[in-house]
Design a protein around this motif. Structure first.
Motif, PDB file in Angstrom:
ATOM      1  N   GLU A  61       0.821  -1.212   0.000  1.00 47.50           N
ATOM      2  CA  GLU A  61       0.000   0.000   0.000  1.00 47.50           C
ATOM      3  C   GLU A  61       0.855   1.262   0.000  1.00 47.50           C
ATOM      4  OE1 GLU A  61      -2.552  -0.457   3.386  1.00 47.50           O
ATOM      5  OE2 GLU A  61      -4.197  -1.193   2.154  1.00 47.50           O
ATOM      6  N   SER A  88      -7.987 -16.885  -6.388  1.00 47.43           N
ATOM      7  CA  SER A  88      -9.261 -16.561  -5.734  1.00 47.43           C
ATOM      8  C   SER A  88      -9.439 -17.367  -4.460  1.00 47.43           C
ATOM      9  CB  SER A  88     -10.431 -16.837  -6.675  1.00 47.43           C
ATOM     10  OG  SER A  88     -10.344 -16.035  -7.830  1.00 47.43           O
ATOM     11  N   SER A 105      -7.954 -12.031   0.171  1.00 49.63           N
ATOM     12  CA  SER A 105      -8.677 -11.038  -0.619  1.00 49.63           C
ATOM     13  C   SER A 105      -8.054  -9.654  -0.492  1.00 49.63           C
ATOM     14  CB  SER A 105     -10.148 -11.002  -0.200  1.00 49.63           C
ATOM     15  OG  SER A 105     -10.276 -10.718   1.187  1.00 49.63           O
ATOM     16  N   ALA A 106      -7.512  -9.350   0.697  1.00 52.36           N
ATOM     17  CA  ALA A 106      -6.901  -8.027   0.898  1.00 52.36           C
ATOM     18  C   ALA A 106      -5.690  -7.855  -0.007  1.00 52.36           C
ATOM     19  CB  ALA A 106      -6.503  -7.860   2.363  1.00 52.36           C
ATOM     20  N   LEU A 121      -5.106  -9.703  -2.707  1.00 51.89           N
ATOM     21  CA  LEU A 121      -5.586  -9.863  -4.074  1.00 51.89           C
ATOM     22  C   LEU A 121      -6.140  -8.546  -4.616  1.00 51.89           C
ATOM     23  CD1 LEU A 121      -5.709 -12.255  -6.028  1.00 51.89           C
ATOM     24  CD2 LEU A 121      -8.051 -12.658  -5.287  1.00 51.89           C
ATOM     25  N   SER A 122      -6.781  -7.762  -3.732  1.00 48.76           N
ATOM     26  CA  SER A 122      -7.371  -6.492  -4.177  1.00 48.76           C
ATOM     27  C   SER A 122      -6.310  -5.457  -4.512  1.00 48.76           C
ATOM     28  CB  SER A 122      -8.304  -5.945  -3.097  1.00 48.76           C
ATOM     29  OG  SER A 122      -7.571  -5.531  -1.949  1.00 48.76           O
ATOM     30  N   ARG A 123      -5.084  -5.680  -4.067  1.00 51.18           N
ATOM     31  CA  ARG A 123      -4.011  -4.715  -4.305  1.00 51.18           C
ATOM     32  C   ARG A 123      -3.074  -5.154  -5.426  1.00 51.18           C
ATOM     33  NH1 ARG A 123      -5.840  -4.718   0.666  1.00 51.18           N
ATOM     34  NH2 ARG A 123      -5.828  -2.825   1.950  1.00 51.18           N
TER      35      ARG A 123
END
Length: 449
Positions: free
Chosen positions: A145, A160, A165-166, A168-170
Motif C-alpha cells: 500500500e 481466488s 482477498s486483501a 488480491l485487491s491490491r
C-alpha cells in the motif's frame, strides 16, 4: 544477512545499477541457457506481452504495478518477473514461500527500505505465493500500500481461493497460458541451435511436444537429455525409439495430449459404462502410471457419474465428488485410492443416461424453436404494476392442492404442446422415478390436461 542465504539467490538480487550478465555458464542447464534476456525473446503469452497488452505496457512505460502471475509450471512466471523488474531498474528480491516466514519478509522489507534510501526501487517476487498462510500474506499489505516495493507473486493455484482477498485487491491477476504446440516448436528450434543437435523426426517432435504438455522447462529438460544421448556425432535424425530410450519411465505408455492419452481415457470411461470394475481399475492405473494429473481423472469420473449413472443411483455423483475432495486433501499416492473407490462404485452401479439424453434433446429443441414468452400465470409479480398487468394471475400453488400436485396445470409457453424429454431408464432409483411420473401423468390426464 546470513539467515537469508537459503532464500535469496545472490544472482537474483543484483543492485539496480549492476550490469546483467549477457551469458551463462556453458554447463548450465539448457533451460537456464535459453532463459529470455529480453521481452522480445519470450515465447508465448502474447495476450499479456503483445502491443498494448498489460505487461508490455508496464514494461515499456516503466510503471510497474503489483501483480499475481497465475499459470501452470514452466510458462515463464519467474522470467517475466525478472524482466519486468529489470525494465524498471529495480532490485529483484526472491522469496520462496516454501522456505520463508514472516521474519524473512521483514528482512526483505529492510532491504527495500535501504534501496529506497539509495534512490532505487525494489521488486519482491514470491514464488508459490499460495503456500504462504494468512499471516505471512498480511505482512506484505502495508508495504504494498505504501509503495515501498512492488509485489509480484507466482502461483499455480487459483488465487481466488489461495490468496487473501486483501492482498488480491491490491494486485492485478495476470493469467499465463501453457505454451501452444507451435510455440514449443520454436523453443525446440532454439534448443537445437544451442546444442547443435541432430534434427527430430516429425513423430518424435510431436511426441515430445505432447509429453511437455505446454511446459517449456519440461520440454527443454527432456530435449537436453535426448540430445546428450544422441551425441554430437549422430548423423541421422533423433526418432521415437531414441526418445523412449532417453526418457524411459517418464514417457511410459501414452502421451498426455496425444492419441494414446485419449484412448486410455476412452477405455476407462467405457469400462465404467460397461460395468466392468476390474477393467476400469486397470485403465485407471495405466493413466496414473503414465503421469496423467489425478485431478483430471477426478473430473472425468464426476462426468461419468452424471452421464452414465445419473438418477439410477444419485449416490454415484456424491461419491465421485467426495473422491475428488479426498484427493485434494491427501494428494498422491494416498488420494488415488479414493479415485479407485469411486471408479469401482460407478462400475457396479445401475446405469442410466436418461438425463444426459434429455438434456441434449431439450437444448436442440430450444435452439430450433426460438424464444417464446413466459405465460402470465408463471411470471413473478413483485410490484403493483405487474399485478395489474396480470402477472401471476391464476397461478396454482402446488402445496395447497391434494398431494402437493396441481393436476392439469400447464408450465409450458402458450400454444406449445407438452414435451417429454426425460424418459427414465427403469433401473435403480429411476424405476421409482418412472412409476412416480406415470402417476403424475395419469392425474394430469384425468384433470383434462
Amino acid at each position: 544477512m546470513p539467515a537469508q542465504d537459503s532464500l535469496f539467490d545472490a544472482g537474483d538480487e543484483p543492485a539496480a545499477d549492476a550490469p546483467q550478465p549477457d551469458t551463462v555458464a556453458p554447463d548450465a542447464p539448457l533451460a537456464e541457457r535459453l532463459r529470455p534476456r529480453t521481452l522480445d525473446e519470450v515465447i508465448g503469452q502474447a495476450h499479456l506481452l503483445g502491443p498494448g497488452k498489460p505487461l508490455r505496457v508496464a514494461f515499456e512505460s516503466g510503471r510497474l504495478h503489483s501483480m499475481i502471475l497465475w499459470g501452470p509450471p514452466g510458462v515463464g512466471k519467474t522470467t517475466l518477473a525478472r524482466l519486468v523488474a529489470g525494465a524498471v531498474k529495480s532490485r529483484f528480491i526472491v522469496l520462496s514461500a516454501v522456505l520463508a516466514g514472516v521474519k524473512d519478509i521483514r528482512e526483505a522489507v529492510d532491504q527495500a527500505k535501504a534501496e529506497r534510501r539509495a534512490g532505487r526501487g525494489t521488486v519482491v517476487f514470491v514464488d508459490e505465493v499460495h503456500r504462504f498462510n494468512k499471516a505471512q500474506q498480511d505482512a506484505f499489505l502495508p508495504h504494498v500500500e505504501s509503495g515501498l516495493f512492488t509485489f509480484i507473486g507466482a502461483t499455480t493455484e487459483n488465487p481466488s481461493f489461495e490468496v487473501n482477498s486483501a492482498l488480491l485487491s491490491r494486485a492485478a491477476v495476470h493469467v499465463l497460458k501453457p505454451l501452444a504446440p507451435d510455440e514449443l516448436v520454436q523453443l525446440i528450434a532454439r534448443a537445437q541451435a544451442v546444442l547443435q543437435a541432430p534434427a527430430l523426426t516429425d513423430a518424435a517432435r510431436d511426441r515430445l511436444i505432447g509429453y511437455a504438455d505446454g511446459d517449456a522447462r519440461r520440454l527443454l529438460n527432456a530435449y537436453e537429455t535426448l540430445a546428450e544421448l544422441a551425441g554430437p556425432t549422430r548423423g541421422e535424425p533423433m526418432d521415437e525409439a531414441l526418445l523412449e530410450q532417453a526418457l524411459g519411465e517418464m514417457l511410459r505408455r501414452y502421451d498426455k495430449g496425444g492419441e494414446q492419452f485419449y484412448d486410455a481415457i476412452s477405455a476407462l470411461h467405457k469400462s465404467v459404462r460397461g460395468s466392468d470394475p476390474d477393467a476400469a481399475l486397470y485403465w485407471l492405473a495405466r493413466m496414473l502410471d503414465g503421469g496423467v494429473d489425478p485431478r483430471y481423472v477426478a473430473r472425468r469420473v464426476i462426468r461419468m457419474a452424471s452421464e452414465d449413472i445419473g438418477l439410477a443411483d444419485p449416490r454415484g455423483q456424491q461419491l465421485a465428488l467426495q473422491a475428488a475432495e479426498v484427493y485434494e486433501r491427501l494428494g498422491s499416492p494416498e488420494g488415488e485410492l479414493a479415485l479407485a473407490q469411486a471408479v469401482v462404485y460407478l462400475s457396479v452401479a445401475p446405469k442410466s443416461n436418461a438425463v444426459y439424453k434429455a438434456w441434449g434433446a431439450v437444448r436442440e429443441f430450444v435452439k430450433a424453436d426460438g424464444t417464446r414468452p413466459v405465460p402470465l400465470h408463471l411470471r413473478n409479480a413483485p410490484t403493483r404494476l405487474m399485478k395489474n398487468l396480470g402477472y401471476g394471475a391464476g397461478y396454482r400453488y402446488a402445496h395447497d392442492e391434494a398431494g402437493g400436485f396441481a393436476a392439469g396445470e400447464s408450465y409450458w409457453p402458450e400454444g406449445m404442446a407438452a414435451q417429454r424429454f426425460y424418459q427414465p431408464a427403469g433401473r435403480g432409483l429411476e424405476q421409482r422415478i418412472a412409476d412416480r411420473l406415470a402417476e403424475l401423468r395419469r392425474l394430469n390426464d384425468e384433470a383434462g390436461r
